[in-house]
Design a protein around this motif. Sequence first.
Motif, PDB file in Angstrom:
ATOM      1  N   MET A 288       0.811  -1.212   0.000  1.00 20.23           N
ATOM      2  CA  MET A 288       0.000   0.000   0.000  1.00 20.23           C
ATOM      3  C   MET A 288       0.848   1.267   0.000  1.00 20.23           C
ATOM      4  SD  MET A 288      -1.356  -0.019   3.951  1.00 20.23           S
ATOM      5  CE  MET A 288      -1.981  -1.691   3.790  1.00 20.23           C
ATOM      6  N   ASN A 289       2.095   1.164   0.472  1.00 17.28           N
ATOM      7  CA  ASN A 289       3.010   2.308   0.446  1.00 17.28           C
ATOM      8  C   ASN A 289       4.433   1.761   0.527  1.00 17.28           C
ATOM      9  OD1 ASN A 289       3.447   1.747   3.280  1.00 17.28           O
ATOM     10  ND2 ASN A 289       1.654   3.018   3.755  1.00 17.28           N
ATOM     11  N   ASN A 290       5.390   2.633   0.372  1.00 13.94           N
ATOM     12  CA  ASN A 290       6.791   2.200   0.352  1.00 13.94           C
ATOM     13  C   ASN A 290       7.210   1.557   1.658  1.00 13.94           C
ATOM     14  OD1 ASN A 290       7.088   3.131  -2.269  1.00 13.94           O
ATOM     15  ND2 ASN A 290       7.838   5.147  -1.624  1.00 13.94           N
ATOM     16  N   PHE A 330      -8.901  11.490   3.598  1.00 13.13           N
ATOM     17  CA  PHE A 330      -8.285  10.258   3.125  1.00 13.13           C
ATOM     18  C   PHE A 330      -8.987   9.744   1.885  1.00 13.13           C
ATOM     19  CE2 PHE A 330      -8.030   5.542   3.254  1.00 13.13           C
ATOM     20  CZ  PHE A 330      -6.671   5.425   3.037  1.00 13.13           C
ATOM     21  N   TYR A 331      -8.188   9.350   0.915  1.00 15.72           N
ATOM     22  CA  TYR A 331      -8.717   8.779  -0.319  1.00 15.72           C
ATOM     23  C   TYR A 331      -8.205   7.361  -0.460  1.00 15.72           C
ATOM     24  CZ  TYR A 331      -8.868   7.639  -5.307  1.00 15.72           C
ATOM     25  OH  TYR A 331      -9.064   7.003  -6.513  1.00 15.72           O
ATOM     26  N   GLU A 332      -9.123   6.429  -0.688  1.00 15.55           N
ATOM     27  CA  GLU A 332      -8.759   5.032  -0.884  1.00 15.55           C
ATOM     28  C   GLU A 332      -9.225   4.595  -2.260  1.00 15.55           C
ATOM     29  OE1 GLU A 332      -8.900   0.847   1.586  1.00 15.55           O
ATOM     30  OE2 GLU A 332     -10.500   2.288   1.871  1.00 15.55           O
ATOM     31  N   PRO A 333      -8.312   4.135  -3.106  1.00 15.04           N
ATOM     32  CA  PRO A 333      -8.707   3.702  -4.443  1.00 15.04           C
ATOM     33  C   PRO A 333      -9.666   2.520  -4.378  1.00 15.04           C
ATOM     34  CG  PRO A 333      -6.471   2.996  -3.953  1.00 15.04           C
ATOM     35  CD  PRO A 333      -6.889   3.914  -2.835  1.00 15.04           C
ATOM     36  N   GLU A 334     -10.347   2.282  -5.463  1.00 14.37           N
ATOM     37  CA  GLU A 334     -11.302   1.176  -5.508  1.00 14.37           C
ATOM     38  C   GLU A 334     -10.594  -0.130  -5.190  1.00 14.37           C
ATOM     39  OE1 GLU A 334     -13.401   1.000  -9.132  1.00 14.37           O
ATOM     40  OE2 GLU A 334     -14.190   3.050  -9.001  1.00 14.37           O
ATOM     41  N   ASP A 497      -1.686   5.755  27.051  1.00 12.48           N
ATOM     42  CA  ASP A 497      -0.305   5.433  26.694  1.00 12.48           C
ATOM     43  C   ASP A 497       0.128   6.227  25.473  1.00 12.48           C
ATOM     44  OD1 ASP A 497       2.194   4.312  26.709  1.00 12.48           O
ATOM     45  OD2 ASP A 497       1.596   2.453  25.725  1.00 12.48           O
ATOM     46  N   ILE A 498      -0.038   7.538  25.549  1.00 10.11           N
ATOM     47  CA  ILE A 498       0.450   8.392  24.473  1.00 10.11           C
ATOM     48  C   ILE A 498       1.974   8.368  24.515  1.00 10.11           C
ATOM     49  CG2 ILE A 498       0.483  10.716  23.519  1.00 10.11           C
ATOM     50  CD1 ILE A 498      -2.244   9.515  23.401  1.00 10.11           C
ATOM     51  N   SER A 499       2.599   7.933  23.437  1.00  5.14           N
ATOM     52  CA  SER A 499       4.052   7.823  23.384  1.00  5.14           C
ATOM     53  C   SER A 499       4.504   7.981  21.940  1.00  5.14           C
ATOM     54  CB  SER A 499       4.514   6.474  23.936  1.00  5.14           C
ATOM     55  OG  SER A 499       4.051   5.415  23.110  1.00  5.14           O
ATOM     56  N   ALA A 500       5.811   8.186  21.766  1.00  3.51           N
ATOM     57  CA  ALA A 500       6.343   8.361  20.418  1.00  3.51           C
ATOM     58  C   ALA A 500       6.121   7.116  19.572  1.00  3.51           C
ATOM     59  CB  ALA A 500       7.830   8.699  20.488  1.00  3.51           C
ATOM     60  N   GLY A 501       6.120   5.956  20.199  1.00  2.73           N
ATOM     61  CA  GLY A 501       5.934   4.719  19.451  1.00  2.73           C
ATOM     62  C   GLY A 501       4.494   4.420  19.105  1.00  2.73           C
ATOM     63  N   ASN A 502       3.555   5.105  19.745  1.00  2.00           N
ATOM     64  CA  ASN A 502       2.140   4.819  19.516  1.00  2.00           C
ATOM     65  C   ASN A 502       1.473   5.823  18.596  1.00  2.00           C
ATOM     66  OD1 ASN A 502       2.155   2.510  21.003  1.00  2.00           O
ATOM     67  ND2 ASN A 502       1.359   3.445  22.867  1.00  2.00           N
ATOM     68  N   ILE A 503       2.270   6.653  17.941  1.00  2.00           N
ATOM     69  CA  ILE A 503       1.762   7.571  16.915  1.00  2.00           C
ATOM     70  C   ILE A 503       2.488   7.252  15.619  1.00  2.00           C
ATOM     71  CG2 ILE A 503       1.490   9.977  16.210  1.00  2.00           C
ATOM     72  CD1 ILE A 503       1.549  10.760  19.156  1.00  2.00           C
ATOM     73  N   LEU A 504       1.735   6.897  14.595  1.00  2.00           N
ATOM     74  CA  LEU A 504       2.314   6.502  13.314  1.00  2.00           C
ATOM     75  C   LEU A 504       1.996   7.521  12.234  1.00  2.00           C
ATOM     76  CD1 LEU A 504       1.536   2.673  13.112  1.00  2.00           C
ATOM     77  CD2 LEU A 504       3.556   3.808  14.056  1.00  2.00           C
ATOM     78  N   ILE A 505       2.823   7.521  11.196  1.00  2.00           N
ATOM     79  CA  ILE A 505       2.570   8.314   9.993  1.00  2.00           C
ATOM     80  C   ILE A 505       2.102   7.360   8.903  1.00  2.00           C
ATOM     81  CG2 ILE A 505       3.552   9.889   8.290  1.00  2.00           C
ATOM     82  CD1 ILE A 505       5.745  10.522  10.354  1.00  2.00           C
ATOM     83  N   PHE A 506       0.897   7.579   8.412  1.00  2.00           N
ATOM     84  CA  PHE A 506       0.365   6.717   7.348  1.00  2.00           C
ATOM     85  C   PHE A 506       0.366   7.500   6.042  1.00  2.00           C
ATOM     86  CE2 PHE A 506      -3.317   4.968   4.940  1.00  2.00           C
ATOM     87  CZ  PHE A 506      -2.775   3.717   4.689  1.00  2.00           C
ATOM     88  N   GLY A 513      -3.117  11.910  -7.380  1.00  2.00           N
ATOM     89  CA  GLY A 513      -1.795  11.328  -7.523  1.00  2.00           C
ATOM     90  C   GLY A 513      -0.742  11.947  -6.630  1.00  2.00           C
ATOM     91  N   GLY A 514      -1.146  12.843  -5.728  1.00  2.00           N
ATOM     92  CA  GLY A 514      -0.197  13.486  -4.841  1.00  2.00           C
ATOM     93  C   GLY A 514       0.075  12.663  -3.592  1.00  2.00           C
ATOM     94  N   LYS A 515       1.256  12.846  -3.017  1.00  2.00           N
ATOM     95  CA  LYS A 515       1.631  12.136  -1.800  1.00  2.00           C
ATOM     96  C   LYS A 515       1.090  12.869  -0.575  1.00  2.00           C
ATOM     97  CE  LYS A 515       5.899  10.216  -3.756  1.00  2.00           C
ATOM     98  NZ  LYS A 515       7.371  10.113  -3.609  1.00  2.00           N
ATOM     99  N   GLN A 516       0.373  12.136   0.262  1.00  2.00           N
ATOM    100  CA  GLN A 516      -0.233  12.717   1.460  1.00  2.00           C
ATOM    101  C   GLN A 516       0.092  11.839   2.671  1.00  2.00           C
ATOM    102  OE1 GLN A 516      -1.590  15.608   1.336  1.00  2.00           O
ATOM    103  NE2 GLN A 516      -1.795  15.817  -0.891  1.00  2.00           N
TER     104      GLN A 516
END
Length: 803
Positions: A288-290, A330-334, A497-506, A513-516
Motif C-alpha cells: 500500500m506504500n513504500n 483520506f482517499y482510498e482507491p477502488e 499510553d500516548i508515546s512516540a511509538g504509539n503515533i504513526l505516519i500513514f 496522484g499526490g503524496k499525502q
Amino acid sequence: MLSKLCELDFDEFLERFMPGPDMPPELVVEVPVVNSVVLLGTNESDICDELCKVAQPVFDRFPHGDKLVAKNMNHNPDDSDCDDYGEQLKVDVSFYPVDDDAKCDYTCPGLKRSRAATRWAWISLLVEIKTTHKYCAFEFEEKKLEKKDNGRNAEHRDGLQESAAVDKDQGRAADDGGPPTPKPFVRTGEAAERALGRMGKYIAKLFRRQHRLHISTLYVFKGQVRVLRSDRAGTIVSTPVNFQADPSLLHKVLWRYACMNQVERGFDPTVTRATVDEIEAMRSCPAMNNAAGAYRDAALDQPGWPVYKITMRHGDLIDQQSMQPIADEFYEPEKLSIPEDRVGTSDEVCFIVGKRRSATNSPAGRGMRGYIAYDVSRRRLVFLKDHWRPCIKSSLFEGEVLQSMRSTGVQYVPTPLAAGIVQDEMGVQETCTQDFLPVDERTGCYAPRQEHYRLVVKEIGEPLEEHKSPYELVKTIWHALYGHRQAWELNELLHRDISAGNILIFRYIDKNGGKQSIGILIDWDLCKDKKYLESVLRPSRAGTWQFMSARLLRNPGEKHEIADDLESSIHVLHWMLFRFVEHSLTDSPDLLLSRILSVYEEKGVAKGDERKSDLGGATKRTVLRSGNPIIELKNPNTSLGRLLQRLATLCQQHYYAVEPVISSKSKSSSALAGARPVSHEALPNLRNRFNNDIVRNRTLAKPEVDAYEALSNHVEVFGALWDALCEPSEEWAKVTRTDDQFKEPEFECSAVTQRSAAQSSQRSSASKRSLEGKSVDSERPGPAKRARSTTTDLQSLQEIREE
C-alpha cells in the motif's frame, strides 16, 4: 520479575506440568552414569558435555514423537541475533528438534561432539548451569566433593541423599510445633539479581523469537536441578532435587519432556510453518506504500527467523460495512475484486508472518509482538498484533474498541479487520501461573488470568521519527490528538499510553496522484472506559516512562486523567524535537544526553518503601512549572518556537492550578522544612562592613501565573497545535529537520539507547510499557493452591467492587 515468581514442590510440579510415564527400568541401565567429579566441579563447559551425555541416550530411546537432540552451546552465541534485544546471549545447553531445517541452522562446521551454535528460533528447552552459589538466582544446598576415601565418600553420598530428601520440603518446622516457615527460594545480592535478570532475558528472548504459550527450562547447580515453567503471567519454579545422588530424578524430567508433543511443550498449535508458495505470495504482494513494502522485505529471508502461518477463526473477521472513513481527507482507491471463493467460505483465516516488526522484552506481561503479515485469502499486506490481555471487566478488547470507535466516527485510529481470543482444540489459550501467585496483601486480590489475543488492522504506518519536516511532525501529533479527543467525547475512552511509538505516519496517494500523510494513534489495549477511571487503589501506572506526566511519575497511586495524556503528547513533541531540530544543545551531545536523562529517565525509590515503587518526574515537574519550554530552539522566533512557548505556558498554568504553591510562612511548610527560630545571641561577633549598601527592590515580586487547569480538556492544547499549523509555510520553513541527534557516540550504551534496544523495532506498533512485566489489573479467580510471591498492580475501586 520477582513479583511473578513462585515455588512449587518438585513432585507436584511434575504431576501438574510434566505428567506421564517414567523411563522404563530396562532403558535406564543404558544411560551413562553421571560423573560426579565433573558435576561438582567448576568447568561449565565440561558440565554441559556431561549433561548432554546423559540426556541424549534418554532422547534416543524414546521410540516416536517429536525427537530431540541435546547440544552444548556454552561458547557459541546466536550469530543471527541482530537488531534484537539482548544480542550475543548464549545459553549452556539446549534441546533442539532434529528436523532438517533446525539441524542445518544450529549445526556449525568445526564443532565436534555435542557442540552446536545457539539458535533461539529452534530451542525447545534450555538449561542454565551455575558452579558458584553466589551467582545462582535460586537457593540450592551447597555441597563439595570430598577426596576419594571409602569412608568419607560413603559419608558424602549419605549426606547428598539426605539433602535430596530434605530439599523436597518447603521449609523447616517452627519451634512451637506449628506449620513450617517457608524458606526463601530466590537469592538476594547483586550477583544473584544479575543471574535472575539473565534468566529473564533468556525467557523473553524465546517468547520474542518463537510462537510459544509457555516455556520450560532447567536450572542446574552442583548436581541439583530446579525445573521452571514460564508463561506470560510469570514463572513457577520447582523445589530443587539432587540428581547427582539420585540420577532417576533427572531421567524422569528428561523422559517426560521427551514424551510430550509440541503442544504440551508449549508451542502454539494455531501456528505452523509456511509453505514455499505462501512465502512467495507474500513476497510478490503489492504494498500500500513504500514503508509497507520495505517492512515486508525485512520480515522475509532473515537468518534465524523462520516464516510461519498464523490461523485465526472466520468468526474473528470484523464487518467493514459500518466503518466510517479514517479521515475526511483520506482517499482510498477502488478495492481489487477478490473472488468470493478466496474470501469467506473457510472456517479459518490465515496470515503469513516472518520476523516480528516490534516486540516487548519482558518475560511476563502482555508480550506484545507486531508483524507485517500477508492475508492469504485477500492477498494483501496487513499488520498483525499478538499479545496477552488480562481477564477482568475493565480490560477492553482492542478489536471491539477500534470497531466501536470507527463505527461512531472516531478518526485517525486504525481500521480493524479481524480480532479475537486465540483458541485451539483444548479451548482458550490462557496462562496458569497466576493460580500459584499469592494474594496481594493490601487489596485482597489475586493476579489476573491472561488470555491470548490477536488483532489485525489494515493500515501499515511509519514510525514518528520518519517525519519529513517539523510541520509534518506537528501535524501527525495533532491528528493523533484529534482521534484521542473524539474517542473521549464520543466513546468516553481514554488511551493512557500516548508515546512516540504509539503515533504513526500513514502515507497514501490522493485522488490527484499526490503524496499525502495522516497521523494514526495506535495501541488502544490499555485504554479505559470513563467509569473505571474514578479511583485507583494499587500504586502503579499505565504508559511509557519517558512520556508519562510528571504528576503520575511522582504519585503512582493517582488516577489517570485527560491531563496526563495531553501532557504526554507534549513530551512526545519535545522528545522528537530534541532528536531532529537544531536547539541549544545540538552542538553539545554530552549535555544533550544529560538533559534527556534528567528530564525523561529520572527514576528512584522512596526511602523506606518496602514495595520499591519507581518514582520520578521531579525535574520534569520543575521545568513544566517554570513556564519555559523544555527545549530551546536555535531560532525561537518561528511557528514552532511560538508553539513551544504556548504549550509551556499551558503546562505552567495547569500545574499551578492543580499543585498550588504552599506559602513558606505557613506553619505546615515551616514544620516540613525543619525551620527553627534564629537566636541573635548566637551571632555576637559577626560584622557587616558593607551595611551601607543600597539595595533596590529588596522584596522580590512573586511571579504572576494565571493558575488554570489548562490541560483538563483538549481545547487549549488542541487549539495551540491547530493555530501553529495554520501559520504561513514560510514561517515553518525557518526550522528544518536534522539527522537523529540520539545517534551521537555519547548516547551509546546510555539508558536512552539501552531502552531503545530493549524495545527494538518499535516501528509499526509500540507497546512500550514502563511496567510491561506487571499486570495492570487483577481479578480473584477460583480456589487454587498458592505459593510465595508479591505483586504490584493497578486496579480501580470499581473493579474490586464488581469482583
